[in-house]
Design a protein around this motif. Structure first.
Motif, PDB file in Angstrom:
ATOM      1  N   ASP A 224     -22.040  29.368 -16.105  1.00  0.00           N
ATOM      2  CA  ASP A 224     -21.027  28.808 -17.000  1.00  0.00           C
ATOM      3  C   ASP A 224     -20.262  29.914 -17.715  1.00  0.00           C
ATOM      4  OD1 ASP A 224     -21.818  26.294 -16.266  1.00  0.00           O
ATOM      5  OD2 ASP A 224     -23.165  26.010 -17.980  1.00  0.00           O
ATOM      6  N   ALA A 225     -20.990  30.941 -18.165  1.00  0.00           N
ATOM      7  CA  ALA A 225     -20.330  32.054 -18.849  1.00  0.00           C
ATOM      8  C   ALA A 225     -19.399  32.799 -17.898  1.00  0.00           C
ATOM      9  CB  ALA A 225     -21.381  33.010 -19.422  1.00  0.00           C
ATOM     10  N   ALA A 226     -19.820  32.981 -16.647  1.00  0.00           N
ATOM     11  CA  ALA A 226     -18.969  33.669 -15.663  1.00  0.00           C
ATOM     12  C   ALA A 226     -17.706  32.876 -15.390  1.00  0.00           C
ATOM     13  CB  ALA A 226     -19.753  33.900 -14.371  1.00  0.00           C
ATOM     14  N   ARG A 237     -19.955  35.429 -24.424  1.00  0.00           N
ATOM     15  CA  ARG A 237     -21.162  36.243 -24.398  1.00  0.00           C
ATOM     16  C   ARG A 237     -22.372  35.326 -24.258  1.00  0.00           C
ATOM     17  NH1 ARG A 237     -17.474  39.034 -24.143  1.00  0.00           N
ATOM     18  NH2 ARG A 237     -17.004  41.006 -25.183  1.00  0.00           N
ATOM     19  N   LEU A 238     -23.460  35.897 -23.772  1.00  0.00           N
ATOM     20  CA  LEU A 238     -24.716  35.154 -23.609  1.00  0.00           C
ATOM     21  C   LEU A 238     -25.706  35.537 -24.707  1.00  0.00           C
ATOM     22  CD1 LEU A 238     -25.258  35.482 -19.746  1.00  0.00           C
ATOM     23  CD2 LEU A 238     -24.692  33.393 -20.973  1.00  0.00           C
ATOM     24  N   THR A 239     -26.488  34.563 -25.152  1.00  0.00           N
ATOM     25  CA  THR A 239     -27.568  34.837 -26.081  1.00  0.00           C
ATOM     26  C   THR A 239     -28.763  35.372 -25.296  1.00  0.00           C
ATOM     27  OG1 THR A 239     -26.823  33.048 -27.535  1.00  0.00           O
ATOM     28  CG2 THR A 239     -29.077  33.854 -27.833  1.00  0.00           C
ATOM     29  N   VAL A 240     -29.213  36.546 -25.635  1.00  0.00           N
ATOM     30  CA  VAL A 240     -30.274  37.208 -24.872  1.00  0.00           C
ATOM     31  C   VAL A 240     -31.591  37.068 -25.626  1.00  0.00           C
ATOM     32  CG1 VAL A 240     -31.044  39.363 -23.838  1.00  0.00           C
ATOM     33  CG2 VAL A 240     -28.605  38.840 -23.961  1.00  0.00           C
ATOM     34  N   SER A 241     -32.624  36.639 -24.906  1.00  0.00           N
ATOM     35  CA  SER A 241     -33.967  36.572 -25.478  1.00  0.00           C
ATOM     36  C   SER A 241     -34.961  36.913 -24.382  1.00  0.00           C
ATOM     37  CB  SER A 241     -34.253  35.168 -26.035  1.00  0.00           C
ATOM     38  OG  SER A 241     -34.162  34.200 -25.002  1.00  0.00           O
ATOM     39  N   GLY A 242     -35.988  37.637 -24.740  1.00  0.00           N
ATOM     40  CA  GLY A 242     -37.000  38.006 -23.762  1.00  0.00           C
ATOM     41  C   GLY A 242     -36.757  39.386 -23.172  1.00  0.00           C
ATOM     42  N   THR A 243     -37.661  39.780 -22.298  1.00  0.00           N
ATOM     43  CA  THR A 243     -37.580  41.106 -21.676  1.00  0.00           C
ATOM     44  C   THR A 243     -37.694  41.025 -20.159  1.00  0.00           C
ATOM     45  OG1 THR A 243     -39.977  41.382 -21.938  1.00  0.00           O
ATOM     46  CG2 THR A 243     -38.562  42.244 -23.708  1.00  0.00           C
ATOM     47  N   GLU A 245     -36.378  39.869 -16.104  1.00  0.00           N
ATOM     48  CA  GLU A 245     -35.219  40.245 -15.294  1.00  0.00           C
ATOM     49  C   GLU A 245     -33.984  39.433 -15.667  1.00  0.00           C
ATOM     50  OE1 GLU A 245     -38.184  39.695 -14.255  1.00  0.00           O
ATOM     51  OE2 GLU A 245     -38.864  41.453 -13.131  1.00  0.00           O
ATOM     52  N   LEU A 246     -34.167  38.142 -16.001  1.00  0.00           N
ATOM     53  CA  LEU A 246     -33.021  37.326 -16.380  1.00  0.00           C
ATOM     54  C   LEU A 246     -32.414  37.817 -17.691  1.00  0.00           C
ATOM     55  CD1 LEU A 246     -34.318  33.764 -15.417  1.00  0.00           C
ATOM     56  CD2 LEU A 246     -32.531  35.088 -14.289  1.00  0.00           C
ATOM     57  N   ALA A 247     -33.256  38.274 -18.612  1.00  0.00           N
ATOM     58  CA  ALA A 247     -32.737  38.835 -19.860  1.00  0.00           C
ATOM     59  C   ALA A 247     -31.942  40.115 -19.579  1.00  0.00           C
ATOM     60  CB  ALA A 247     -33.887  39.120 -20.823  1.00  0.00           C
ATOM     61  N   ASP A 248     -32.440  40.949 -18.671  1.00  0.00           N
ATOM     62  CA  ASP A 248     -31.693  42.156 -18.295  1.00  0.00           C
ATOM     63  C   ASP A 248     -30.360  41.790 -17.659  1.00  0.00           C
ATOM     64  OD1 ASP A 248     -33.720  43.742 -19.223  1.00  0.00           O
ATOM     65  OD2 ASP A 248     -34.692  43.988 -17.260  1.00  0.00           O
ATOM     66  N   LEU A 249     -30.364  40.741 -16.847  1.00  0.00           N
ATOM     67  CA  LEU A 249     -29.118  40.294 -16.225  1.00  0.00           C
ATOM     68  C   LEU A 249     -28.132  39.808 -17.284  1.00  0.00           C
ATOM     69  CD1 LEU A 249     -27.550  39.706 -13.626  1.00  0.00           C
ATOM     70  CD2 LEU A 249     -28.682  37.473 -13.526  1.00  0.00           C
ATOM     71  N   SER A 250     -28.620  39.097 -18.299  1.00  0.00           N
ATOM     72  CA  SER A 250     -27.748  38.627 -19.375  1.00  0.00           C
ATOM     73  C   SER A 250     -27.167  39.806 -20.151  1.00  0.00           C
ATOM     74  CB  SER A 250     -28.522  37.702 -20.310  1.00  0.00           C
ATOM     75  OG  SER A 250     -28.998  36.556 -19.623  1.00  0.00           O
ATOM     76  N   ALA A 257     -18.789  42.041 -19.722  1.00  0.00           N
ATOM     77  CA  ALA A 257     -17.746  41.257 -20.381  1.00  0.00           C
ATOM     78  C   ALA A 257     -17.061  42.059 -21.488  1.00  0.00           C
ATOM     79  CB  ALA A 257     -18.341  39.966 -20.950  1.00  0.00           C
ATOM     80  N   SER A 258     -17.842  42.822 -22.243  1.00  0.00           N
ATOM     81  CA  SER A 258     -17.255  43.644 -23.309  1.00  0.00           C
ATOM     82  C   SER A 258     -16.337  44.708 -22.718  1.00  0.00           C
ATOM     83  CB  SER A 258     -18.367  44.310 -24.126  1.00  0.00           C
ATOM     84  OG  SER A 258     -19.185  43.342 -24.750  1.00  0.00           O
ATOM     85  N   SER A 259     -16.801  45.355 -21.655  1.00  0.00           N
ATOM     86  CA  SER A 259     -15.969  46.375 -21.017  1.00  0.00           C
ATOM     87  C   SER A 259     -14.696  45.774 -20.449  1.00  0.00           C
ATOM     88  CB  SER A 259     -16.775  47.063 -19.910  1.00  0.00           C
ATOM     89  OG  SER A 259     -15.989  48.012 -19.226  1.00  0.00           O
ATOM     90  N   LEU A 260     -14.838  44.596 -19.813  1.00  0.00           N
ATOM     91  CA  LEU A 260     -13.666  43.933 -19.249  1.00  0.00           C
ATOM     92  C   LEU A 260     -12.692  43.514 -20.336  1.00  0.00           C
ATOM     93  CD1 LEU A 260     -12.254  42.742 -16.761  1.00  0.00           C
ATOM     94  CD2 LEU A 260     -13.596  40.648 -17.095  1.00  0.00           C
TER      95      LEU A 260
END
Length: 515
Positions: A224-226, A237-243, A245-250, A257-260
């Motif tokens: 949805d964010a993409a 932006r995505l809310t990031v929680s946890g450590t 692989e999915l959190a790293d992807l977020s 997104a910030s760079s873009l």
């Protein structure tokens, strides 16, 4: 159905498909494990049950033959065999007995524990042959006769059949043990294992659903964010929680997104600066160009009375001044389109009259064949329509030669104007670029009369109406430009005022790069 709805449906199908695949994989793994475990458990229990029953019956049968059958006289009577068979069968092992001996040589007699349930015909021939065969005595074999057994089926019921012979002379004994109870027990076990497998499959599906939901929820949020990012919402932006692989992807998505967003902001700022520069430059050039144009026109009027050596220079100055003036006007028009300030001023237009007026104003009547029915009314911006027609017809005359055919028709709610020339056509490598700004097909004529903006401006004017222009080559030779506009462009304007007159409806016929 809107494009967004279609995208949502496609995304939903993708998620459903992925969720289904996860559930199917979990179910297959659980089914394989459950079936394997159930199969192994069934096989082990089957062997254990049958072996236990079989060993118990065979041990009792061997003991009865040693104790009862071996005690019979050498030439027993029928009654002796009958009593012995009944006695052996009543020992509690639950099998039927059959004893075979000879009263006299060549005269066999048989004793049955139950003639209705077990006769000699029930004993397989292969078993009888094995029981009757005398085994050679060796160091490994101390007995001439052995006990043999096999499982068989009689009238659909499983049985254990065994037989042996008394060594040293005596009757041959056969016993028949029903295994129907064991079969029923094993069938019950199979049903229990089947139910357990089904429950394991259902449980695995529920677990797969829970696991899929846990995994797919952040993936869906990422999708949805993409999509929002692709729609231009660069602050997504995505809310990031946890450590994991999915959190790293977020986190990676947020950094991207910030760079873009930063790069797009920088590009927008540079584009706005460039657009403002072109607009300011064009505006500043108009005042001196107006004065230069006025002087050039005076010089042109006096060109015939000037020195013959000077007259060509005067004509060159006049033509280049006009060309520069057209270029400035075109740049200002392009700047309005880029800035989004161009507006439609709609009016009811008779298309045939509009095309005729465009041709007549530029003295093209003798060079153009017009096929248009009068009374064909549309609601468009007449000035912008004139600009489009002037560019298309002027381009055809310049590069295709006369006569140029102009055909006007309607298709449903669309106005279609086809402009065709009889020239050499457009090279295939040029066709994709004919509407590009400043594009010229031939690098050998960088100073052609056109600026390379005419067809681009025509396309922009078509787009602002909600229409389009296509270019192609006719099979009969020559180029064909087809303009398609809505017959009523009222939905595209809020009652609008023109954001700038642009080129004042001068009908510039810049070639836009067509050769």
């Amino acid at each position: 159905m809107t494009e967004r709805t279609k995208r949502s449906l496609r995304a939903g199908l993708r998620w459903t498909s992925l969720r289904l695949r996860l559930v199917v994989v979990f179910a297959l793994v659980a089914l394989t494990a459950a079936v394997s475990a159930s199969g192994i458990a069934y096989w082990l229990n089957r062997e254990a049950v049958l072996t236990r029953t079989q060993d118990s019956a065979l041990d009792d049968f061997r003991r009865q033959m040693q104790e009862t059958a071996a005690a019979l006289p050498v030439r027993p009577t029928y009654n002796d065999l009958q009593r012995a068979a009944e006695q052996m069968a009543s020992g509690g092992a639950g099998y039927n007995m059959l004893l075979v001996d000879e009263r006299e040589r060549g005269k066999p007699i048989t004793g049955f524990s139950d003639l209705d349930d077990f006769t000699l015909d029930d004993v397989p021939d292969s078993l009888r042959k094995q029981v009757a065969r005398k085994q050679p005595l060796t160091s490994d074999n101390e007995h001439e006769y052995h006990l043999f057994w096999q499982r068989t089926s009689i009238a659909g019921t499983p049985y254990l059949v065994a037989g042996t012979r008394i060594i040293g002379g005596g009757p041959t004994g056969y016993m028949l043990k029903s295994l129907d109870q064991e079969r029923q027990d094993l069938n019950s076990l199979a049903w229990s294992l089947g139910i357990a497998t089904t429950l394991a499959l259902i449980g695995s599906a529920l677990l797969a659903q829970a696991a899929a939901t846990t995994v797919l929820r952040p993936v869906q949020r990422l999708g949805d964010a993409a999509r929002k990012l692709g729609e231009g919402k660069l602050d997504t932006r995505l809310t990031v929680s946890g450590t994991d692989e999915l959190a790293d992807l977020s986190r990676t998505f947020n950094r991207t997104a910030s760079s873009l967003e930063k790069k797009v902001a920088d590009m927008s700022a540079r584009e706005e600066s460039s657009r403002r520069f072109v607009a300011d430059m064009s505006h500043e050039l108009r005042t001196p160009l107006t004065a230069i144009t006025a002087v050039a026109e005076v010089l042109e009027d006096e060109a015939d009375s000037l020195d013959p050596m000077i007259a060509p220079a005067v004509h060159l100055v006049v033509s280049e001044t006009r060309r520069l003036n057209d270029l400035v006007e075109n740049l200002m028009e392009v700047t309005r389109f880029d800035a989004g300030t161009a507006r439609l001023v709609l009016d009811d237009v008779d298309v045939a009259d509009q095309v005729t007026a465009c041709i007549d104003a530029r003295a093209w009547l003798d060079a153009v064949d017009l096929d248009a029915e009068r009374g064909m009314m549309v609601r468009l911006d007449p000035r912008r329509l004139d600009v489009i027609l002037a560019n298309l017809i002027g381009n055809a005359l310049k590069h295709g030669g006369s006569p140029v055919g102009v055909r006007v028709r309607t298709e449903g709610e669309e106005l279609v104007i086809e402009v065709r020339d009889h020239g050499p056509g457009i090279p295939e490598e040029v066709l994709p670029h004919v509407f590009d700004r400043f594009y010229k097909a031939s690098a050998s004529r960088p100073r052609s009369e056109g600026s390379g903006l005419g067809l681009s401006i025509a396309m922009e004017n078509a787009h602002i109406h909600g229409g389009d222009i296509t270019a192609a080559n006719s099979p009969d030779g020559g180029a064909v430009f087809v303009l398609r506009l809505p017959r009523d462009a009222s939905e595209l304007t809020g009652g609008g005022t023109d954001g700038g007159s642009g080129r004042g409806g001068d009908g510039d016929s810049e070639d836009g790069g067509v050769s």
